[in-house]
Design an enzyme around this catalytic site. Sequence first.
Site, PDB file in Angstrom:
ATOM      1  CB  SER A 153     -54.234   3.998  45.815  1.00  0.00           C
ATOM      2  OG  SER A 153     -55.307   3.277  45.265  1.00  0.00           O
TER       3      SER A 153
ATOM      4  CE  LYS B 162     -55.845   3.251  41.876  1.00  0.00           C
ATOM      5  NZ  LYS B 162     -56.654   2.658  42.985  1.00  0.00           N
TER       6      LYS B 162
ATOM      7  CB  SER C 266     -58.077   3.777  46.860  1.00  0.00           C
ATOM      8  OG  SER C 266     -57.360   3.087  47.754  1.00  0.00           O
TER       9      SER C 266
END
Length: 542
Positions: A165, A90, A189
């Site tokens: 996310s 990420k 997330s």
Amino acid sequence: MLPPFDYFEHRRACQRKQIERASRIANLPPFYHSAISSEDREILEKPVKELVQDVHKQFLRPVDILRTYAKAETEINTQGPLAGIPVSLKDTIAVGGFDVSVGYSRNTGKPYARDGAMVRLLKDAGAIPYVKTNLPITLLSFESTNDVWGRCTNPHNTKYSPGGSTGGEGALLAYGGGRIGIGSDVARSVRAPAHFSGIYALRCSTGRWPKAGINTNMPGQEGIPSVYSPMARTLGDLSYFSKSLISMKPWRYDHSVHPIEWREDQERDAKEKEKFRVGVLRTDGIVDPSPACTRALDRVLSALRAEGHEIIEVEPPSPYEAFVIASTLLNSDGCKTFRSFFRSGEWNDPGAAQLNFYMNIPRPFKYLYYLWVKYVRRDDIWAGVIENWYPKNAFEQWGWVVKREAYKARWHEWWENEAKIDFMLAPPNAIPAVPHDAMKDAVSSCSYTFLFNLLDYTCGVVPITHVDKALDQLPATFRFKNLNGIAKGAYKHYNANNMHGLPVGVQVVGQRLQEEKVLAIMTRIEDALDKHGGRYELLAIE
């Protein structure tokens, strides 16, 4: 540069990063642009454990694996537990020589001098961090869109989000562009992308997975701590990755990690136990699960019953109360911190913009709005949430932490002395993936996952089935107008016809620091599905 003139800096930064990305891809050697060969396909379909064994035995070179996943060679530890395995990250994780944008243009053009602790650990284990993945600006969304990198789409249906996310990870792994990756989770997330995109994820408890060497848009936010956690294309890879990383003693790299070795006995006990007592959370009392999500849950329950396990419908301490506490704590600064990173004209996620709006309505007007929602619209659910959405001082913040801890204690007491369950099953969300730009309506529909962030429980998501337009229509008795404000925001975007083919998962919940147990139970669930109806079918690699 001061607002509003920093708008021009923002546009230049976004253009620079997009040109840089396009140039890097265009200048890769020709073999990275060639079609997938039969040899490539063999590597893509091999579990991580087998790939590591092939590297140890020198049947494969790490560069062969890496080229298959379309990136570049590096020096690695060919005897490590992750030898030669590409790992996606990420874009909050620090890699030396690269920006950590977190989706903000302000963070670009500032490459980190050295790898962060998490990346150093991965490299010492023999892994090859090979790509950064997209995320939403603010990190508070089921979408993964920002001005710097653009919009991330769902590989099953490009009109829908892959989740957030950590949505870039969800899309990449579902599409077959990687096998393992790392994301973060503060409300949903890693679990929402697993549910939306059809992959596997484990939400670790705080202190089990390293989180040093990262950037964030909410530094200092500890009301609901964010955790870093693994994601994978298959359950076998998720288990192997988790065990391998913990075998590297991450507490030597990150002071916040508990010195807990991988507990083989807990894993073995969960794999060998003859009969489980399984709690089922049918609804959070805020947004009832959609027909598609209910069908996925029922499919798992049917398989477990067929295996002889005991199924208990549970009524735990109010999930709604947990949502009120968690949503108040998460943005107790009135959204000021994540707003501080914006430049003029920078796009904001519609859901985060809604949170900011409600958090900063002047208190007298907020009270009038609260009265209107509660007594005119007669919506106690939404009224009870927004009543507490305003910036808190330290005295008020500490009071909410007291409420959080009291709630956690009540839940623990309920689980241990009343429910007496081995684990719990719940939907990961009320609906499958949301269409793009839906977060303005659906931002608050996250309590099925947010609950367990507050509790800090270990959770996993297993993909189960796909939306079926013939099976998952809303019943004739469904009345949209009777829903509370949060439920309306979710069901405004539920359409089984449009969603046909999207993945649907189930959430497996253990107690705190039970990663070994939860992964073993996820395996038991897949084994049961194999015998009774079949496991989830992954998106084919093309």
